[in-house]
Design a protein around this motif. Structure first.
Motif: not given
Length: 129
Positions: A76-83
């Motif tokens: 997901g885009l949020v998870e990608r940003a966090i990672l």
């Protein structure tokens, strides 16, 4: 003054906006003002976002090697940003690794779905700093 955690929340939100194609200088200025992120903390946020975007290819290479199937598009885009933020902090900053992972897990709990903290923990634990 905004906390370091609030600054990380802002970074994730801005990275997400970039993924959605809706981030520009005006958006970032208004967003940071709305979140009351000012002065040095604002400079830190802007500098981190700039550095993450400049190093995104390398960060994404690291990210894909830490995924079971190597496909970052499935995250997901949020998870990608966090990672991306976590990988950036582990590899390009002096922030303690344990702090980075803990903060990323907290961001996943706040901003993403119920399975995200486990994914974030597993991926960042696999990152070689």
């Amino acid at each position: 003054m905004a906390t370091r955690h609030q600054a990380r929340q802002a970074i994730v939100s801005i990275l997400y906006a970039y993924e959605m194609g809706s981030a520009d200088e005006i958006f970032i200025d208004e967003f940071l003002e709305e979140k009351k992120i000012r002065n040095e903390r604002r400079k830190d946020v802007c500098e981190s976002v700039k550095n993450i975007l400049q190093n995104q290819e390398k960060i994404d290479e690291i990210l894909s090697t830490c995924l079971k199937d190597g496909d970052i598009e499935k995250i997901g885009l949020v998870e990608r940003a966090i990672l991306r933020l976590g990988i950036y902090e582990i590899n390009f900053s002096d922030t303690d690794r344990a702090v980075v992972i803990n903060e990323a897990i907290e961001l996943a709990k706040e901003l993403a779905n119920d399975s995200s903290p486990k994914l974030v923990n597993a991926v960042l634990d696999a990152v070689k700093g």
